[in-house]
Structure formats: structure tokens, C-alpha cells
Design a protein around this motif. Structure first.
Motif, short mmCIF file in Angstrom:
data_model
loop_
_atom_site.label_atom_id
_atom_site.label_comp_id
_atom_site.label_asym_id
_atom_site.label_seq_id
_atom_site.Cartn_x
_atom_site.Cartn_y
_atom_site.Cartn_z
N VAL A 53 37.97 -4.14 -12.21
CA VAL A 53 39.42 -3.95 -12.26
C VAL A 53 39.70 -2.46 -12.16
CG1 VAL A 53 41.51 -4.30 -13.62
CG2 VAL A 53 39.73 -6.06 -13.61
N ASN A 64 37.18 -10.23 -5.54
CA ASN A 64 36.26 -9.13 -5.84
C ASN A 64 34.92 -9.66 -6.34
OD1 ASN A 64 35.28 -7.14 -8.25
ND2 ASN A 64 36.08 -5.96 -6.51
N ALA A 91 35.33 -9.20 -12.34
CA ALA A 91 35.76 -8.25 -11.31
C ALA A 91 35.65 -6.81 -11.81
CB ALA A 91 37.20 -8.54 -10.90
N GLN A 108 40.93 -10.63 -8.44
CA GLN A 108 39.72 -10.63 -9.27
C GLN A 108 38.69 -11.62 -8.74
OE1 GLN A 108 40.05 -10.66 -13.54
NE2 GLN A 108 41.85 -9.32 -13.53
N VAL A 165 42.41 -4.14 -7.41
CA VAL A 165 42.19 -5.26 -8.33
C VAL A 165 42.86 -4.91 -9.65
CG1 VAL A 165 40.48 -6.70 -9.48
CG2 VAL A 165 39.97 -5.76 -7.21
N TYR A 225 40.14 -8.86 -17.86
CA TYR A 225 39.46 -9.88 -17.05
C TYR A 225 40.13 -11.24 -17.22
CZ TYR A 225 35.79 -6.32 -17.16
OH TYR A 225 35.08 -5.16 -17.06
#
Length: 127
Positions: free
Chosen positions: A37, A53, A35, A50, A42, A116
Motif C-alpha cells: 500500500v 497488486n 498488497a 490491493q 494502491v 490491508y
């Protein structure tokens, strides 16, 4: 058969020598994707956001390759914490509930950044 490389503009594509997706014939393989972030929409602690996305962004990559999420036959989901399974599954189900690709979810020790929680690979085939 001609090869179509689909680039996303990530600086890692040139650094590592890869592209976001490759289409050869009726097969499209999408690289592992994390993703973006941003800390707002997010967050680093939100596996649902995540996953959402990632799939939203890959839908666009697939479109660039001439296919769609409905052509996805397999996803491979990697997470740094399997306790997020329900959130990841819910987001995956939001997109794939009716498509039902094969999938696997695997807990791994870490991804390239501690922000992540999820990385997903996709395979699509145009029938």
C-alpha cells in the motif's frame, strides 16, 4: 524430493521464519500475501488495487519457482470487509477468468495492518 524456498526480501521472512513460497516436486505453496500500500497506486481503501497488486507480485514469485499463474489450482482470499467482494472478484477474474482455480473468500476480523483489506494464498501444481 528437493525443497526450493523462494524468498521475497521481506524483513518478516527472517523475523517469522517463513518464505514467500515453497516448491517441492510439482507443488508450489505461496504464503498469504498482502498488497504494498503506497497511498497512490494502491490505497488503503481500494480492494481492487490491493488484489491486483498481490496477484501481480505473486506472478513473479511463481515465475521464480518455475511455474506461472496458469498453474494455480487454488486461491484463498481473506478480506476484512466482505462488502468489497465485487472489487476483489473483479481483480481476481482479470487474471483467473480463463484459468479458473478453485477459490474461497473469507471475511476475517483484521489483518496485520488496518491498511490491508485483502490477503491471498496460492497453490500451484505443475501437471
Amino acid at each position: 524430493m528437493p525443497r526450493q524456498n523462494i524468498l521475497s526480501g521481506s524483513p518478516w521472512e527472517d523475523k517469522m521464519g517463513y518464505c514467500r513460497a515453497v516448491r517441492i516436486g510439482n507443488i508450489v505453496e505461496v504464503a498469504g500475501t498482502v498488497a504494498i500500500v503506497d497511498g497512490e497506486k494502491v490505497r488503503a481503501d481500494d480492494a481492487y488495487a490491493q488484489t491486483n497488486n498481490i496477484i501481480e507480485r505473486i506472478a513473479k514469485v511463481l515465475e521464480d519457482a518455475g511455474v506461472s499463474l496458469s498453474d494455480v489450482i487454488r486461491t484463498r482470499i481473506f478480506t476484512t470487509d466482505i462488502n468489497y467482494f465485487d472489487d476483489i472478484a473483479r481483480a481476481h477474474g482479470d487474471y483467473f477468468r480463463d484459468i479458473k482455480p478453485t477459490t474461497g473468500i473469507y471475511e476475517i476480523s483484521k489483518l496485520v495492518s488496518p491498511d490491508y483489506l485483502v490477503e491471498i494464498e496460492f497453490t500451484a501444481v505443475v501437471a
